[in-house]
Structure formats: structure tokens, C-alpha cells
Design a protein around this motif. Sequence first.
Motif, PDB file in Angstrom:
ATOM      1  N   ALA A   1      -9.112  -8.146  -2.523  1.00 39.82           N
ATOM      2  CA  ALA A   1      -9.047  -7.724  -1.123  1.00 39.82           C
ATOM      3  C   ALA A   1      -7.801  -8.254  -0.431  1.00 39.82           C
ATOM      4  N   TYR A   2      -7.530  -9.563  -0.566  1.00 46.89           N
ATOM      5  CA  TYR A   2      -6.370 -10.070   0.171  1.00 46.89           C
ATOM      6  C   TYR A   2      -5.051  -9.724  -0.511  1.00 46.89           C
ATOM      7  N   THR A   3      -5.051  -9.492  -1.816  1.00 45.94           N
ATOM      8  CA  THR A   3      -3.828  -9.016  -2.463  1.00 45.94           C
ATOM      9  C   THR A   3      -3.502  -7.603  -2.011  1.00 45.94           C
ATOM     10  N   TYR A   4      -4.532  -6.752  -1.924  1.00 45.84           N
ATOM     11  CA  TYR A   4      -4.356  -5.373  -1.458  1.00 45.84           C
ATOM     12  C   TYR A   4      -3.803  -5.367  -0.036  1.00 45.84           C
ATOM     13  N   SER A   5      -4.316  -6.277   0.793  1.00 46.96           N
ATOM     14  CA  SER A   5      -3.917  -6.325   2.197  1.00 46.96           C
ATOM     15  C   SER A   5      -2.537  -6.938   2.394  1.00 46.96           C
ATOM     16  N   SER A   6      -2.278  -8.063   1.738  1.00 49.00           N
ATOM     17  CA  SER A   6      -1.090  -8.862   2.050  1.00 49.00           C
ATOM     18  C   SER A   6       0.023  -8.774   1.026  1.00 49.00           C
ATOM     19  N   GLY A   7      -0.243  -8.259  -0.165  1.00 48.05           N
ATOM     20  CA  GLY A   7       0.782  -8.182  -1.187  1.00 48.05           C
ATOM     21  C   GLY A   7       1.252  -9.558  -1.633  1.00 48.05           C
ATOM     22  N   LEU A   8       2.548  -9.687  -1.911  1.00 49.57           N
ATOM     23  CA  LEU A   8       3.085 -10.936  -2.466  1.00 49.57           C
ATOM     24  C   LEU A   8       3.038 -12.089  -1.468  1.00 49.57           C
ATOM     25  N   ARG A   9       2.928 -11.780  -0.184  1.00 47.09           N
ATOM     26  CA  ARG A   9       2.854 -12.854   0.805  1.00 47.09           C
ATOM     27  C   ARG A   9       1.607 -13.713   0.622  1.00 47.09           C
TER      28      ARG A   9
ATOM     29  N   SER B   1      -0.899 -11.473   5.639  1.00 44.14           N
ATOM     30  CA  SER B   1      -0.449 -10.113   5.955  1.00 44.14           C
ATOM     31  C   SER B   1       0.382 -10.082   7.229  1.00 44.14           C
ATOM     32  N   ARG B   2       0.213 -11.098   8.112  1.00 45.79           N
ATOM     33  CA  ARG B   2       0.964 -11.165   9.362  1.00 45.79           C
ATOM     34  C   ARG B   2       2.160 -12.124   9.285  1.00 45.79           C
ATOM     35  N   TRP B   3       2.345 -12.734   8.131  1.00 42.93           N
ATOM     36  CA  TRP B   3       3.395 -13.743   7.961  1.00 42.93           C
ATOM     37  C   TRP B   3       4.704 -13.066   7.587  1.00 42.93           C
ATOM     38  N   ARG B   4       5.715 -13.201   8.442  1.00 41.35           N
ATOM     39  CA  ARG B   4       7.033 -12.607   8.194  1.00 41.35           C
ATOM     40  C   ARG B   4       6.950 -11.102   7.974  1.00 41.35           C
TER      41      ARG B   4
ATOM     42  N   HIS C   1       6.220  -0.294   2.323  1.00 36.42           N
ATOM     43  CA  HIS C   1       7.418  -0.188   1.484  1.00 36.42           C
ATOM     44  C   HIS C   1       7.238  -1.190   0.359  1.00 36.42           C
ATOM     45  N   LEU C   2       7.605  -0.788  -0.859  1.00 36.71           N
ATOM     46  CA  LEU C   2       7.369  -1.655  -2.014  1.00 36.71           C
ATOM     47  C   LEU C   2       8.143  -2.962  -1.898  1.00 36.71           C
ATOM     48  N   ASP C   3       9.291  -2.936  -1.220  1.00 45.78           N
ATOM     49  CA  ASP C   3      10.022  -4.180  -0.972  1.00 45.78           C
ATOM     50  C   ASP C   3       9.173  -5.158  -0.158  1.00 45.78           C
ATOM     51  N   GLU C   4       8.390  -4.628   0.761  1.00 46.21           N
ATOM     52  CA  GLU C   4       7.568  -5.483   1.620  1.00 46.21           C
ATOM     53  C   GLU C   4       6.315  -5.946   0.899  1.00 46.21           C
ATOM     54  N   TRP C   5       5.527  -5.005   0.387  1.00 45.89           N
ATOM     55  CA  TRP C   5       4.250  -5.361  -0.246  1.00 45.89           C
ATOM     56  C   TRP C   5       4.467  -6.074  -1.576  1.00 45.89           C
ATOM     57  N   GLY C   6       5.387  -5.564  -2.394  1.00 44.61           N
ATOM     58  CA  GLY C   6       5.555  -6.076  -3.748  1.00 44.61           C
ATOM     59  C   GLY C   6       6.538  -7.207  -3.897  1.00 44.61           C
TER      60      GLY C   6
END
Length: 543
Positions: free
Chosen positions: A184-192, A28-31, A38-43
Motif C-alpha cells: 500500500a505505501y509503496t504504491y502510494s509513495s514510490g521510492l520516497r 508521499s508528501r515528502w519533496r 511521472h516515473l522519475d517521481e514515483w520510481g
Amino acid sequence: MTHGVNTVALVVFVLFFLLVTVLGFVASRWRRADNGLHLDEWGLGGRSFGTWVTWFLLGGDLYTAYTFIAVPAAVYGAGAAGFFAVPYTIIAYPLVFLFLPRLWSVARVHGYVTPADFVRGRYGSRALSLAVALTGILATMPYIALQLVGIQAVLDTLGVGGGAGANWFVKDLPLFIAFAVLAAYTYSSGLRAPALIAFVKDALVYIVIIVAVIYLPMRLGGYGHIFDTAAKKFSAVNPTTHQPVGALTSGPKAQWAYATLALGSAMALFMYPHTVTGVLAAKSRTTVRRNMAILPAYSLMLGLLALLGFLAIAAGVGKGVKGYNPQLAVPQLFASLFPDWFTGVAFAAIGIGALVPAAIMSIAAANLFTRNVYKEFIRPAATPEQETKVAKLVSLLVKVGALVFVLGMDKQLAINLQLLGGIWILQTFVSIVAGLFTRWFHRWALLAGWAVGMVYGTWKAYGIASPATRHFGGSSAVIPGIGEIGYIGLTAFLLNLAVSAALTLVLRAGGSPEGVDETAPADYSAESGDPEPADAPQPVAAQ
């Protein structure tokens, strides 16, 4: 059936699982950009992934736990037919090299997050966009469920959660825990999260496969003995069909089925929403092109992976067991011939190989629902923040749905629906790929072609019986007009294409409105240095 807990293997498995859990939350803190909602960020990870991150992400996305289980299981059960996965990946990359850079470019210019976004913009058709979105969600759900099947096979072999007589809660508790952490970590960090974890997953997979194809044959008397044993098994006659149970090489009657399945699967591979998501997360058009050039390296791994089916036969896995489940062949092969500690490493590769694609698939399905159902039909004025919050919630619901699906239904049904998913997703090929090169097809004709392909494919698959099920027992049937057995998905695609072309001529002759195309020719060759879409946050520089 399990015979007690393999403690050493379980400890190693758990340690790797804890490692990727930490990585999932750290991601979640990477890049991270200033505006994470924003969906561009999470997704899409900020659309900032470079060549190697994209390579690992797509590899982790395409080569799943079920691939690790199912490809060698198919070889174990039928022989040469199971190797269709190798040529189809070889065909796929040159094919998608032609159109994925164009999709990346137009998506970058217009801020498209899903393939259905592109269809909406290209054809000006909400109905066609909805059809593409719902097909993507429908095809993805059983795919996510099958990642659970892979994890269950590992847990059963480890001796945890699957013992006879255990109540349902105790039996499935390890699976609940694994997917709760994933959620949990998908919800928090998204695609990262899956992008970072994919580095661990791919490294483990390559280590396990290389060790397996070198070490295990030495334990089993060499490849000559292995192939002799497999040939002996496949020469046995099935008392029901009065035909050999398999073959080391495909005979004349099986070649149409083999070729059409490989071609149809190659065409469908990058129609799945999760694979498109991995591509759109790349930071540049050049990154996409490079990955289409270097991703075939995974095909070598897939060929070695398929050989494990023959190794399992030579090791006597499942021999003499009535109704043996071939899905357990690889886990039981590893458990019987590897040292306990390396068995844990191998099982971690399979387990993590389930978590990475399951995360990407749930994100992709959430993106489709949010952009092409929620925003399009329910709340058109939704802000980027609202879109992201909805996508996060939907990703959780998708995982819960897949978990309930696997725990509450027969595993064979999940396998059959995944085969059906391949037939379905191929019916979006005409709308997406043709649209990247031409605006000639009429939107209503494409919708009609899609409907014909979906109905025909589903109907033909429904009529196929197998020893395990009365319906949806396979993906091949007689090709009309040819009389050969071939892949249903490819036949349905050709019908789809024919109907789309014929109706386009009719509708154009009748002057039917064609919808507004919001794209321009220059959009399909745009580079990363061109202006960003106005509503997208600025991604941070790739590391």
C-alpha cells in the motif's frame, strides 16, 4: 519450534512496524513535485536525494533482512567461509566508484530510469536491452522472496503465525498483513517510502549490532571462550564427507572459492536493478561519488554482524537439534539472551530491514518492466502518466508473486535461486560497465556473450547437489583449465567476456551493422547543473 508468544517483544515489534507504516504513507508528501505521475517521481524519488538520504537509502537497500539472517547463519554453519561478504563489500565500492558516476551522468542527460534504458541507448539494440531487463527482473524476484524468509524467521521466533497445527491462513496471516501494508505505501509513495523508512531501519540495525557485540560476549564468557567453542564445533568430522564441518580460517583448498566468490559478488552487487535505482535517485554526480566513499562504513557493521554466528554457537543455539535450520540462529540468539523489550527492538530491525529492500526491489523490477518491456514492445506511445500507473500495478504484482513463491515453495529453493540470481545478474556486467567506457563491443556479440554466460552458469549450478537439494545446491564448481573450485558466476562472466570480444572482432571484420549510439562523450561527465531531460519533471530542492 515456538514456545508461546513473547508478548513484550511482540508489542515492541508491532510499535516499530506501525511507526514505519506511518512514515511510508507520509513519504508521499515528502519533496513531492507538482506532477507525481511521472516515473522519475514515483520510481526515482524525483532524482532529488542528497548525500545522507542516498547513504541511508543505499544502506537500507544493500544490507537486507536476509543479510542479517544469512551472513551469521553461514558463519554459524561453516565458519570462515561465511566472512566472504566482508571483503566483497570492501572491493565493491572502489570498483563502482569508477563507473557509477558515469552511469548517473548519462542517465541524467537522457532520462534513463533503468540500466536497460542505457543499454538500449548506447547500443541501439532492443534485444540486448530486453535481455538485460529480463535478467534483472529474474534475479530480483527470489531476492524479494528472501526478505520474506527473514520476516518469517522473526515471526516464528516471536511465536506468532508459526505454531504447529495452525491452518495455513492463521500461520501466514502476519506475513500477509506486513506485505499488504508494504504494498500500500509503496504504491502510494514510490521510492520516497523506503528512502524515509531507511533512516529508522539503519539506526535500529547499528544500535542492535553494537549492543550485541558488546553485551552478548559478556553473557557468554568473552570472545576467547566464544572462539574456542566455535573451533571445537568446526573440528568435528562430518560422517558423510569425512571432513571437518567448518574452519575458523580458510584452508588452501578453499581459498580460490573464497576469493572468486568475493570478487564475483563485488562485481555483481551494483548490477542489481534495485542498487542502480538507489544510485539514479541521487541529485548529483558528487552525491554518488561521496556515497561510494562513505558507504564502506557499512562493511564494519557487516563484519560485526558475521560474528553473531560464533556467538550463536557459544550460546548453544541449535545444539543437538537434528536438521537444525541455521537461518534461525540469530533470532533465537537474541530471544534467548536479550531482555524481552530489546528482543523486540532487534526483531524490528530485522523486520524493517526486510521491508526497505523489498520495496526498492519491487520498484526497480516495475521500472524495468514498464520502460523496457511495456513501453518498448507493447505500447511505445505510452505517456509518462501511463508509464507510472503501469509501474505501480507491476510493483504490486511483483510483491504478490514473491509472497506466493515463499508460501508455496520450499525455502531452500528460494535460497538456491537467489544464489543463481547472483550468477545471472553478473552476466549483464559486460554490456553495462564496458558500455560506460567504450563502444568497441558489438551489440550482437554482447548478446551472444550474455547467452553463453547465462547458459553455462545455470547449467553448472543445476549440477550441484547439497544435503538439502539435488540441484542448485551451491554456487561454486571446478574452474575449467585451472582445476580449482571457484565461483561459477565469475567463470561464466569470463566466458561471456571472451565470447563478446571474439565475436566483436568477427562481426566488425564482416561489416555487420552496429546500431545507433544516442549518447555523446560529454554525457558521461555531465553534472547536476546541466540541462534536465526535456520530458522530466523539475524535482524540488533537496531538504
